[in-house]
Motif scaffolding. Sequence first.
Motif, short mmCIF file in Angstrom:
data_model
loop_
_atom_site.label_atom_id
_atom_site.label_comp_id
_atom_site.label_asym_id
_atom_site.label_seq_id
_atom_site.Cartn_x
_atom_site.Cartn_y
_atom_site.Cartn_z
N ASP A 192 -8.04 7.54 -8.57
CA ASP A 192 -7.10 7.80 -7.41
C ASP A 192 -6.99 6.66 -6.38
OD1 ASP A 192 -9.69 7.74 -6.22
OD2 ASP A 192 -9.69 9.94 -5.60
N TRP A 193 -6.48 6.92 -5.45
CA TRP A 193 -6.39 5.72 -4.28
C TRP A 193 -7.59 5.16 -3.91
CZ3 TRP A 193 -3.06 2.36 -3.23
CH2 TRP A 193 -3.25 1.46 -2.22
N GLU A 225 0.73 -1.24 0.05
CA GLU A 225 0.00 -0.08 -0.22
C GLU A 225 0.90 1.01 -0.04
OE1 GLU A 225 -2.27 -0.54 3.64
OE2 GLU A 225 -4.06 -1.46 2.51
N LYS A 284 0.55 3.85 -3.08
CA LYS A 284 0.21 5.14 -2.86
C LYS A 284 1.08 6.20 -3.58
CE LYS A 284 -2.51 4.20 1.26
NZ LYS A 284 -2.48 4.73 2.68
N PHE A 329 -0.23 7.23 -6.81
CA PHE A 329 -1.59 7.87 -6.97
C PHE A 329 -1.71 9.59 -6.67
CE2 PHE A 329 -2.32 3.54 -7.02
CZ PHE A 329 -3.48 3.27 -7.74
#
Length: 118
Positions: free
Chosen positions: A28-29, A13, A17, A20
Amino acid sequence: MIFETKALIERIEKEAKKFFTKASLCHDWSHAERVRKLALKIAKKEKAGLKIVEIAALLHDIARAQELRCKGNFCHAKQGAKLARDILKKIGLSPQEIGKISHAIESHRFRKSNSPKT
């Protein structure tokens, strides 16, 4: 095992991220999180490999913002699979896992030359 998987997902993650930060609102995320939730729901019903599905869902659009900046001059799925392989290798996943995840990312767009194998 569960703790190891949770820590692994958290690392992925964090890496994902980064891609993004300049993403469009529709990819987006939060989009990646929605895809993860739905993919895991389907994977549980299908008895699929949850670890593979979750990681692929988190990484499936990591090249989307780059594709938009380049006005679609390349396929974000193909580029995303390449970027994912680099991330996953650095994190230490096995070559088999990396192959499955990168295939899922590359084939998430329905194209004749890249149809899903599983």
